[in-house]
Structures are given as structure tokens and as C-alpha cells.
Design a protein around this motif. Structure first.
Motif, mmCIF file in Angstrom:
data_model
loop_
_atom_site.group_PDB
_atom_site.id
_atom_site.type_symbol
_atom_site.label_atom_id
_atom_site.label_comp_id
_atom_site.label_asym_id
_atom_site.label_seq_id
_atom_site.Cartn_x
_atom_site.Cartn_y
_atom_site.Cartn_z
ATOM 1 N N VAL A 170 19.779 -14.670 -3.609
ATOM 2 C CA VAL A 170 19.115 -13.770 -2.664
ATOM 3 C C VAL A 170 18.402 -12.671 -3.436
ATOM 4 N N GLU A 171 17.418 -12.075 -2.776
ATOM 5 C CA GLU A 171 16.751 -10.878 -3.263
ATOM 6 C C GLU A 171 16.967 -9.764 -2.246
ATOM 7 N N VAL A 172 17.025 -8.525 -2.743
ATOM 8 C CA VAL A 172 17.162 -7.361 -1.869
ATOM 9 C C VAL A 172 15.965 -6.441 -2.072
ATOM 10 N N CYS A 173 15.751 -5.595 -1.094
ATOM 11 C CA CYS A 173 14.541 -4.777 -1.048
ATOM 12 C C CYS A 173 14.852 -3.325 -1.432
ATOM 13 N N LEU A 174 14.090 -2.803 -2.373
ATOM 14 C CA LEU A 174 14.172 -1.393 -2.761
ATOM 15 C C LEU A 174 12.835 -0.718 -2.525
ATOM 16 N N VAL A 175 12.886 0.607 -2.361
ATOM 17 C CA VAL A 175 11.668 1.381 -2.155
ATOM 18 C C VAL A 175 11.550 2.462 -3.226
ATOM 19 N N HIS A 176 10.301 2.777 -3.581
ATOM 20 C CA HIS A 176 10.013 3.879 -4.503
ATOM 21 C C HIS A 176 9.418 5.027 -3.703
ATOM 22 N N PRO A 192 7.558 8.484 -3.968
ATOM 23 C CA PRO A 192 6.819 9.318 -4.938
ATOM 24 C C PRO A 192 7.245 10.788 -4.922
ATOM 25 N N ARG A 193 7.703 11.270 -3.772
ATOM 26 C CA ARG A 193 8.108 12.668 -3.701
ATOM 27 C C ARG A 193 9.254 12.964 -4.654
ATOM 28 N N TYR A 194 10.178 12.006 -4.806
ATOM 29 C CA TYR A 194 11.349 12.188 -5.652
ATOM 30 C C TYR A 194 11.258 11.404 -6.960
ATOM 31 N N GLY A 195 10.309 10.483 -7.041
ATOM 32 C CA GLY A 195 10.193 9.645 -8.229
ATOM 33 C C GLY A 195 11.400 8.746 -8.426
ATOM 34 N N ASP A 196 11.997 8.273 -7.324
ATOM 35 C CA ASP A 196 13.219 7.482 -7.435
ATOM 36 C C ASP A 196 13.062 6.104 -6.796
ATOM 37 N N TRP A 197 14.012 5.231 -7.126
ATOM 38 C CA TRP A 197 14.157 3.935 -6.475
ATOM 39 C C TRP A 197 15.440 3.968 -5.666
ATOM 40 N N SER A 198 15.358 3.574 -4.400
ATOM 41 C CA SER A 198 16.530 3.668 -3.529
ATOM 42 C C SER A 198 16.473 2.603 -2.457
ATOM 43 N N GLU A 237 10.135 0.808 9.083
ATOM 44 C CA GLU A 237 9.123 1.823 8.829
ATOM 45 C C GLU A 237 8.820 1.976 7.341
ATOM 46 N N GLU A 238 9.851 1.897 6.499
ATOM 47 C CA GLU A 238 9.637 2.145 5.073
ATOM 48 C C GLU A 238 9.158 0.919 4.307
ATOM 49 N N THR A 239 9.511 -0.282 4.787
ATOM 50 C CA THR A 239 9.207 -1.503 4.017
ATOM 51 C C THR A 239 8.316 -2.490 4.749
ATOM 52 N N ASP A 240 8.108 -2.283 6.045
ATOM 53 C CA ASP A 240 7.419 -3.238 6.908
ATOM 54 C C ASP A 240 8.153 -4.573 6.956
ATOM 55 N N VAL A 241 9.482 -4.516 6.808
ATOM 56 C CA VAL A 241 10.337 -5.698 6.909
ATOM 57 C C VAL A 241 11.098 -5.619 8.225
ATOM 58 N N ARG A 242 10.999 -6.691 9.020
ATOM 59 C CA ARG A 242 11.799 -6.793 10.234
ATOM 60 C C ARG A 242 13.080 -7.522 9.861
ATOM 61 N N ALA A 243 14.216 -6.865 10.060
ATOM 62 C CA ALA A 243 15.484 -7.408 9.577
ATOM 63 C C ALA A 243 16.530 -7.367 10.674
ATOM 64 N N THR A 277 2.645 8.193 1.503
ATOM 65 C CA THR A 277 3.195 9.364 0.818
ATOM 66 C C THR A 277 4.708 9.337 0.770
ATOM 67 N N GLU A 278 5.340 8.632 1.726
ATOM 68 C CA GLU A 278 6.802 8.569 1.742
ATOM 69 C C GLU A 278 7.322 7.459 0.842
ATOM 70 N N VAL A 279 6.719 6.266 0.934
ATOM 71 C CA VAL A 279 7.069 5.122 0.104
ATOM 72 C C VAL A 279 5.778 4.526 -0.431
ATOM 73 N N ASP A 280 5.670 4.428 -1.756
ATOM 74 C CA ASP A 280 4.417 3.906 -2.317
ATOM 75 C C ASP A 280 4.571 2.541 -2.982
ATOM 76 N N GLU A 281 5.807 2.018 -3.045
ATOM 77 C CA GLU A 281 6.010 0.698 -3.628
ATOM 78 C C GLU A 281 7.306 0.101 -3.090
ATOM 79 N N VAL A 282 7.272 -1.197 -2.858
ATOM 80 C CA VAL A 282 8.442 -1.958 -2.433
ATOM 81 C C VAL A 282 8.659 -3.087 -3.427
#
Length: 292
Positions: free
Chosen positions: A22-28, A30-36, A58-64, A101-106
């Protein structure tokens, strides 16, 4: 001095199957410069599970679809205690993610890689809890019918007793939780109040309500324990189909069925009218039962 209120938030480990696992989804962020892990604050009076699914979308555009509650996280944020509830969630659809601005990479990563990438130990602990779960083969939302007045004041057959105004409000609220599961089937005990309890969900999902007498509480001459065993067997059967299913049953049999499925005899599984459970099943039986 006024008490410091805690911040409530919710999120999830959204996952999808791959050829090797399996793969799991993380978000970056930019405001904090973190992966979570994707998460966010609850809206006023919002159910945490509703918030978790909403924030992941909202953050990933993934329906789960939520499955099992994971270890939560507690830490301080902006000088206040913060509590975050997490669930494992199977991704069933994705849209076109747009950086903001909230999440810039998934990123979708293997769990071990995700544990190494996340910026905070509490996120790593949540991912470790997810990794320890066996595969979920089926999920069921089990609800007790909503309020239907008093049996003593109803002059017709008890099976025909309908929901009252309070019950319809409960059924509307349940429809939001039931819809989170994206069920393929809605299955109800035969009394009218049970079928009506799933009515708002049926309208929202455009699904019929199937009636099944195996979900009914005991009739005169029948034993409660025997009917609870029948309900437990039916829940196992429904979960084993691999479909996501919502089930409405009755208060005299739900506790006994959950005792059978969990093996936790003597635990309080009393379910209020309009209340319910999120049940996740693995190959060897019930994996988790969470009160909604």
C-alpha cells in the motif's frame, strides 16, 4: 481566569493498494515547511469523523472511506492543547490536486518511506499504528433505529410504528455519517421505523433499502441471545462480500451481536436510538468496533 479550551482537529491516513503493498498520502505545508498527515480543525458542532474525511478531501483532493480509528495525537499548538483524531481511510477517488497556500504538494509513499519523511514524531506514531493493522476486508455501519415515540401510545401493530419528529431529525443526522462510508447497500430490519431510519441516507445515496428479517429483535417465544447470534452471523456475511454496507437493527439484539463479534462479554454495547457503530472486519473476524 477562563479555562483554556483545547483545539480539536481530525485527519486520516489515506491509503491505496499497490502491486507490492500500500501507499499512504502525505502533504507538504509551505507555511511550516513540513511534511505531515492531512488534517484540520473541526467546524462548530462537527462530528470528528465527518471532519476527518472532509479535511483529507480538502487538502489532498482524495475521496476516502474511513475504516479504523488510529492512535490520536496530543500536543500544544499556539499555546493551547491540541487533540487530533485519525482514522485509516481507503482512497476511492482522486481529483486534480492543485497546489495552494495551505498545501502545495502531495506525495504517495510506502509506509516506511512516509514514516521517515514526516516531520513530527506523533505523525510517525500514527503511521506505525496504521502499519500494524491487518487488511480490512469489509466495513459496516450498524445503527439502531431512530426515535419512534412510545410503544404504549401507538394503537397499531408495533412493526408499523413510524419515526416521530425527533426520530426524523436523528435519521437526517445519521445520513451524513452513513454517507461517509459510501455504502453499496443499505439493509434494514423489517419494522417501519428501521426502514425509515435509513430513508434519508437512501435519498442521499440513491440506493434502495433492503429489508432483512434476520436483523429483527426477538418475537414472542424467541430468545434474545438466539436473535443476537443471527444478527452477528448476518453482519459477518455482509462484511465478507467486500461491499461497504449500512445496517439498521434494533436495541434488543445489537449489544448481544457485538458481544459475539468482539468476544468482549459483559462490555456495555447498549446503543441509543439513532446511535451506531463503525465496524471494520479482517479475515479472522471483527477488527474494530467504534461507537459513532
Amino acid at each position: 481566569m477562563a479555562a483554556v479550551t483545547e483545539i480539536r482537529a481530525a485527519g486520516g491516513v489515506a491509503w491505496r493498494p499497490t502491486a507490492g503493498g500500500v501507499e499512504v498520502c502525505l502533504v507538504h505545508r509551505p507555511r511550516y515547511g513540513d511534511w505531515s498527515l492531512p488534517k484540520g480543525k473541526l467546524e462548530p458542532a462537527e462530528h470528528p469523523l465527518v471532519a476527518a474525511v472532509r479535511e483529507v478531501a480538502e487538502e489532498t483532493d482524495v475521496r476516502a472511506v474511513p475504516q479504523v480509528r488510529l492512535p490520536g495525537a496530543r500536543y500544544r499548538s499556539e499555546g493551547r492543547p491540541k487533540v487530533v483524531d485519525y482514522w485509516s481511510m481507503r482512497a476511492v477517488a482522486t481529483g486534480g490536486f492543485q497546489p495552494g497556500t495551505e498545501v502545495d504538494e502531495v506525495r504517495w509513499l510506502a509506509v516506511d518511506d512516509a514514516i521517515r519523511l514526516v516531520s513530527y514524531p506523533h505523525d510517525a506514531e500514527v503511521l506505525a499504528g496504521f502499519a500494524a493493522l491487518p487488511p480490512v476486508i469489509g466495513t459496516v455501519v450498524l445503527v439502531r433505529h431512530a426515535h419512534a415515540g412510545m410503544r404504549a401510545t401507538w394503537s397499531g401493530p408495533d412493526t408499523a410504528r413510524p419515526l416521530d419528529a425527533e426520530g426524523w431529525a436523528q435519521a437526517q443526522a445519521l445520513a451524513e455519517l452513513v454517507s461517509l462510508l459510501r455504502p453499496a447497500r443499505l439493509v434494514s430490519a423489517s419494522p417501519r421505523r428501521c426502514v425509515q431510519t435509513l430513508g434519508p441516507a437512501a435519498a442521499r445515496l440513491d440506493l434502495p433499502v433492503e429489508v432483512c428479517g434476520d436483523l429483527d429483535e426477538p418475537q414472542p417465544g424467541q430468545q434474545r441471545d438466539e436473535r443476537a447470534l443471527v444478527l452477528a452471523a448476518r453482519l459477518l456475511e455482509l462484511a465478507g462480500t467486500g461491499d461497504r454496507v449500512a445496517v439498521c437493527s434494533q436495541g434488543k439484539v445489537i449489544p448481544g451481536a457485538l458481544e459475539q463479534l468482539t468476544g468482549r462479554v459483559g462490555e456495555d454495547f447498549t446503543t441509543p436510538k439513532g446511535g451506531g457503530w463503525l465496524l471494520a472486519f479482517a479475515t479472522d473476524g471483527l477488527l474494530a468496533a467504534e461507537r459513532l
